[in-house]
Design a protein around this motif. Structure first.
Motif, PDB file in Angstrom:
ATOM      1  N   TYR A 107       0.851  -1.196   0.000  1.00  0.00           N
ATOM      2  CA  TYR A 107       0.000   0.000   0.000  1.00  0.00           C
ATOM      3  C   TYR A 107       0.887   1.247   0.000  1.00  0.00           C
ATOM      4  CZ  TYR A 107      -3.143   3.594   1.954  1.00  0.00           C
ATOM      5  OH  TYR A 107      -3.834   4.758   2.183  1.00  0.00           O
ATOM      6  N   GLY A 108       0.761   2.055  -1.053  1.00  0.00           N
ATOM      7  CA  GLY A 108       1.485   3.318  -1.072  1.00  0.00           C
ATOM      8  C   GLY A 108       2.131   3.615  -2.414  1.00  0.00           C
ATOM      9  N   ALA A 109       2.689   4.793  -2.530  1.00  0.00           N
ATOM     10  CA  ALA A 109       3.438   5.306  -3.694  1.00  0.00           C
ATOM     11  C   ALA A 109       2.513   5.667  -4.869  1.00  0.00           C
ATOM     12  CB  ALA A 109       4.514   4.313  -4.142  1.00  0.00           C
ATOM     13  N   GLY A 136      -0.825   4.960  -3.142  1.00  0.00           N
ATOM     14  CA  GLY A 136      -0.895   5.891  -2.008  1.00  0.00           C
ATOM     15  C   GLY A 136      -1.681   7.154  -2.290  1.00  0.00           C
ATOM     16  N   TYR A 137      -2.282   7.257  -3.468  1.00  0.00           N
ATOM     17  CA  TYR A 137      -3.067   8.452  -3.814  1.00  0.00           C
ATOM     18  C   TYR A 137      -4.510   8.061  -4.131  1.00  0.00           C
ATOM     19  CZ  TYR A 137       1.562  10.358  -3.711  1.00  0.00           C
ATOM     20  OH  TYR A 137       2.818  10.722  -3.274  1.00  0.00           O
ATOM     21  N   THR A 138      -4.907   6.902  -3.644  1.00  0.00           N
ATOM     22  CA  THR A 138      -6.240   6.364  -3.885  1.00  0.00           C
ATOM     23  C   THR A 138      -7.313   7.258  -3.233  1.00  0.00           C
ATOM     24  OG1 THR A 138      -7.676   4.459  -3.473  1.00  0.00           O
ATOM     25  CG2 THR A 138      -6.057   4.911  -1.785  1.00  0.00           C
ATOM     26  N   LEU A 161       3.723   5.449   2.633  1.00  0.00           N
ATOM     27  CA  LEU A 161       3.063   6.755   2.475  1.00  0.00           C
ATOM     28  C   LEU A 161       3.967   7.877   2.965  1.00  0.00           C
ATOM     29  CD1 LEU A 161      -0.473   5.826   3.914  1.00  0.00           C
ATOM     30  CD2 LEU A 161       0.191   5.890   1.512  1.00  0.00           C
ATOM     31  N   GLY A 162       5.185   7.552   3.416  1.00  0.00           N
ATOM     32  CA  GLY A 162       6.081   8.555   3.991  1.00  0.00           C
ATOM     33  C   GLY A 162       5.690   8.877   5.425  1.00  0.00           C
ATOM     34  N   PHE A 163       6.670   9.442   6.171  1.00  0.00           N
ATOM     35  CA  PHE A 163       6.410   9.877   7.550  1.00  0.00           C
ATOM     36  C   PHE A 163       5.690  11.231   7.525  1.00  0.00           C
ATOM     37  CE2 PHE A 163       7.886  12.827  10.852  1.00  0.00           C
ATOM     38  CZ  PHE A 163       7.464  12.177  11.995  1.00  0.00           C
ATOM     39  N   PRO A 164       4.658  11.529   8.291  1.00  0.00           N
ATOM     40  CA  PRO A 164       4.065  10.695   9.342  1.00  0.00           C
ATOM     41  C   PRO A 164       2.816   9.934   8.876  1.00  0.00           C
ATOM     42  CG  PRO A 164       3.243  12.926   9.572  1.00  0.00           C
ATOM     43  CD  PRO A 164       4.122  12.921   8.347  1.00  0.00           C
ATOM     44  N   LYS A 165       2.477  10.070   7.560  1.00  0.00           N
ATOM     45  CA  LYS A 165       1.194   9.501   7.092  1.00  0.00           C
ATOM     46  C   LYS A 165       1.104   8.001   7.339  1.00  0.00           C
ATOM     47  CE  LYS A 165      -0.665  12.388   3.462  1.00  0.00           C
ATOM     48  NZ  LYS A 165      -0.926  12.548   2.062  1.00  0.00           N
ATOM     49  N   GLN A 166       2.210   7.284   7.040  1.00  0.00           N
ATOM     50  CA  GLN A 166       2.143   5.822   7.144  1.00  0.00           C
ATOM     51  C   GLN A 166       1.963   5.363   8.591  1.00  0.00           C
ATOM     52  OE1 GLN A 166       5.801   5.128   5.052  1.00  0.00           O
ATOM     53  NE2 GLN A 166       7.090   5.652   6.791  1.00  0.00           N
ATOM     54  N   VAL A 185       7.569   1.693   5.217  1.00  0.00           N
ATOM     55  CA  VAL A 185       8.780   1.626   4.389  1.00  0.00           C
ATOM     56  C   VAL A 185       9.108   2.908   3.617  1.00  0.00           C
ATOM     57  CG1 VAL A 185       8.762  -0.898   4.216  1.00  0.00           C
ATOM     58  CG2 VAL A 185       7.518   0.458   2.508  1.00  0.00           C
ATOM     59  N   GLY A 186       8.450   4.029   3.942  1.00  0.00           N
ATOM     60  CA  GLY A 186       8.805   5.324   3.337  1.00  0.00           C
ATOM     61  C   GLY A 186       8.902   5.276   1.826  1.00  0.00           C
ATOM     62  N   GLY A 187      10.083   5.652   1.318  1.00  0.00           N
ATOM     63  CA  GLY A 187      10.262   5.737  -0.135  1.00  0.00           C
ATOM     64  C   GLY A 187      10.778   4.445  -0.770  1.00  0.00           C
ATOM     65  N   TYR A 212      22.956  11.291   0.576  1.00  0.00           N
ATOM     66  CA  TYR A 212      22.803  11.242  -0.885  1.00  0.00           C
ATOM     67  C   TYR A 212      21.361  11.585  -1.274  1.00  0.00           C
ATOM     68  CZ  TYR A 212      22.348   9.382  -5.583  1.00  0.00           C
ATOM     69  OH  TYR A 212      22.066   9.243  -6.920  1.00  0.00           O
ATOM     70  N   ARG A 213      20.405  10.994  -0.547  1.00  0.00           N
ATOM     71  CA  ARG A 213      18.999  11.230  -0.893  1.00  0.00           C
ATOM     72  C   ARG A 213      18.617  12.679  -0.652  1.00  0.00           C
ATOM     73  NH1 ARG A 213      15.412   7.071   2.007  1.00  0.00           N
ATOM     74  NH2 ARG A 213      13.839   7.709   0.535  1.00  0.00           N
ATOM     75  N   SER A 214      19.190  13.278   0.407  1.00  0.00           N
ATOM     76  CA  SER A 214      18.879  14.684   0.696  1.00  0.00           C
ATOM     77  C   SER A 214      19.481  15.588  -0.373  1.00  0.00           C
ATOM     78  CB  SER A 214      19.432  15.089   2.064  1.00  0.00           C
ATOM     79  OG  SER A 214      18.888  14.265   3.049  1.00  0.00           O
ATOM     80  N   GLY A 222      16.476  20.044   3.438  1.00  0.00           N
ATOM     81  CA  GLY A 222      16.391  20.491   4.833  1.00  0.00           C
ATOM     82  C   GLY A 222      16.720  19.385   5.820  1.00  0.00           C
ATOM     83  N   ARG A 223      16.599  18.141   5.385  1.00  0.00           N
ATOM     84  CA  ARG A 223      16.823  17.019   6.306  1.00  0.00           C
ATOM     85  C   ARG A 223      18.285  16.897   6.739  1.00  0.00           C
ATOM     86  NH1 ARG A 223      13.081  12.013   4.430  1.00  0.00           N
ATOM     87  NH2 ARG A 223      11.202  13.203   3.977  1.00  0.00           N
ATOM     88  N   ILE A 224      19.192  17.506   5.937  1.00  0.00           N
ATOM     89  CA  ILE A 224      20.614  17.457   6.297  1.00  0.00           C
ATOM     90  C   ILE A 224      20.798  18.081   7.678  1.00  0.00           C
ATOM     91  CG2 ILE A 224      22.885  18.429   5.727  1.00  0.00           C
ATOM     92  CD1 ILE A 224      22.179  18.074   2.808  1.00  0.00           C
TER      93      ILE A 224
HETATM   94  N1  UDP Z   1       3.253   8.921  -0.700  1.00  0.00           N
HETATM   95  C1  UDP Z   1       2.020   8.366  -0.933  1.00  0.00           C
HETATM   96  N2  UDP Z   1       0.902   9.079  -0.608  1.00  0.00           N
HETATM   97  C2  UDP Z   1       0.964  10.307  -0.049  1.00  0.00           C
HETATM   98  C3  UDP Z   1       2.255  10.864   0.220  1.00  0.00           C
HETATM   99  C4  UDP Z   1       3.383  10.132  -0.122  1.00  0.00           C
HETATM  100  O1  UDP Z   1       1.919   7.243  -1.427  1.00  0.00           O
HETATM  101  O2  UDP Z   1      -0.077  10.891   0.221  1.00  0.00           O
HETATM  102  C5  UDP Z   1       4.435   8.143  -1.070  1.00  0.00           C
HETATM  103  C6  UDP Z   1       5.375   8.831  -2.038  1.00  0.00           C
HETATM  104  O3  UDP Z   1       4.883   8.702  -3.369  1.00  0.00           O
HETATM  105  C7  UDP Z   1       6.665   8.058  -1.786  1.00  0.00           C
HETATM  106  C8  UDP Z   1       6.561   7.737  -0.283  1.00  0.00           C
HETATM  107  O4  UDP Z   1       5.203   7.925   0.069  1.00  0.00           O
HETATM  108  O5  UDP Z   1       6.647   6.869  -2.526  1.00  0.00           O
HETATM  109  C9  UDP Z   1       7.333   8.667   0.634  1.00  0.00           C
HETATM  110  O6  UDP Z   1       8.596   8.771   0.259  1.00  0.00           O
HETATM  111  P1  UDP Z   1       9.627   9.698   1.053  1.00  0.00           P
HETATM  112  O7  UDP Z   1      10.901   9.518   0.337  1.00  0.00           O
HETATM  113  O8  UDP Z   1       9.109  11.076   1.232  1.00  0.00           O
HETATM  114  O9  UDP Z   1       9.613   9.004   2.473  1.00  0.00           O
HETATM  115  P2  UDP Z   1      10.763   8.663   3.476  1.00  0.00           P
HETATM  116  O10 UDP Z   1      11.518   7.488   2.888  1.00  0.00           O
HETATM  117  O11 UDP Z   1      11.581   9.876   3.621  1.00  0.00           O
HETATM  118  O12 UDP Z   1       9.978   8.320   4.703  1.00  0.00           O
END
Ligand code: UDP
Length: 242
Positions: A107-109, A136-138, A161-166, A185-187, A212-214, A222-224
């Motif tokens: 679920y997500g992305a 993640g945009y359903t 869904l990224g922090f803090p949504k997930q 699992v963030g990104g 690297y990602r920042s 800004g995360r740096i």
């Molecule tokens: N994302 C999503 N729905 C949202 C917001 C974000 O599915 O409403 C996804 C976004 O497409 C990406 C992931 O969540 O795939 C977040 O990645 P990001 O690199 O920001 O997260 P991090 O790894 O830093 O937690």
């Protein structure tokens, strides 16, 4: 399992092997494992999201996801010697699922990221059962998403869904879900799909993937600055609460 508190947030002292070893027990009993990343961003921004901190406190596995966490543990004479990166842990879960023909829900992305990732996973993990996925945009509501997941009763749920949504989503819905293993699992879906490149070897070797990602994404620059804030905050908290 030993736990350390960093600026009020618990982090567990564990390894990939410790977590994977426990998976069969969770799947067999239907108990819920919540493998949740704790990293400097969460600790720095945690105050704004008290429900996320509460969720982390109630999770079964709070993984030390970041070299900053290992550094603070070292400076405060703690026990966390090894980073458990969320991305690497997801790979180990996928390998487990492949070896044991377990079922996984994703679920997500973005929809195209999800589609490309699933195509790759089908090839790389042919014995794993991809039980279902939702982007993640359903426009589906929480209850509808929960229903779709419960209909297929997966062993693993990966939520990107990224922090803090997930973490907020899991906090709201965990009790209603018939799933054994949960991971935020963030990104990671972006990387697994090939839409985002993993950091070059140099950055991986020195645990500087976050840097690297920042640097490669202006939205994350800004995360740096979060790392020095995190170090200061955690060390000060430790001095006051020792
Ligand atoms: N994302 C999503 N729905 C949202 C917001 C974000 O599915 O409403 C996804 C976004 O497409 C990406 C992931 O969540 O795939 C977040 O990645 P990001 O690199 O920001 O997260 P991090 O790894 O830093 O937690």
């Amino acid at each position: 399992m030993k736990t350390e508190i960093m600026a009020g947030v618990p982090v567990d002292c564990l390894t990939y092997e410790d977590i994977i070893r426990e998976v069969p027990m969770y799947i067999k009993t239907g108990e819920k494992m919540t493998a949740i990343s704790v990293n400097p961003q969460i600790i720095v921004e945690g105050k704004k999201h008290p429900e996320v901190i509460e969720f982390i406190k109630n999770s079964t596995h709070r993984i030390p996801d970041g070299i900053g966490i290992v550094l603070v543990s070292k400076l405060t004479k703690g026990n966390i010697k090894q980073r458990v990166a969320g991305f690497e842990l997801m790979i180990k879960f996928l390998e487990y699922a492949n070896e044991n023909c377990s079922s996984c829900f994703f679920y997500g992305a973005h929809p195209d990221v999800l589609k490309d990732m699933l195509r790759k996973l089908e090839i790389e993990y042919p014995k794993m059962n991809i039980a279902g996925s939702i982007d993640g945009y359903t426009s589906l509501k929480d209850e509808e998403i929960v229903d779709k997941i419960n209909q297929v009763h997966p062993d693993f749920l990966f939520i990107a869904l990224g922090f803090p949504k997930q973490e907020q989503w899991l906090n709201r819905n965990l009790d209603k879900l018939n799933v054994s293993i949960f991971q935020d699992v963030g990104g990671s879906f972006d990387v697994l799909s090939g839409h985002v490149k993993r950091a070059p070897a140099f950055f991986l070797r020195f645990h500087l993937e976050w840097l690297y990602r920042s640097l490669s994404n202006p939205r994350r620059i800004g995360r740096i600055f979060q790392l020095p804030v995190f170090l200061f905050k955690s060390l000060l908290w430790n001095l006051k609460n020792r």
